[in-house]
Write a protein that holds these residues in place. Structure first.
Motif: not given
Length: 65
Positions: A53-54, A41, A57, A1-2, A47-51
């Protein structure tokens, strides 16, 4: 989500194409048997809230058709 969606979609598509090319060139899988499709995405598994999770994904999935 970035980042912006178009850029993420291009990265996702490029990643999928790179895997298909690798499978074709290094393992002899006919390119006509594969469809490389990026989803950016739109289909997260974490979750994309932390490294962590990213990182989960950023993946390529092989789906039998």
């Amino acid at each position: 989500n970035q980042g912006n969606f178009a850029a993420n979609m291009k990265l996702s598509q490029d990643r999928a194409k790179a895997v298909a090319t690798y499978l074709n060139k290094e393992h002899g899988i006919d390119g006509n048997r594969m469809l490389a499709q990026g989803v950016a995405n739109l289909a997260p598994v974490a979750s994309n809230k932390g490294d962590d999770g990213m990182a989960k994904n950023r993946r390529v999935e092989l789906v039998e058709q």
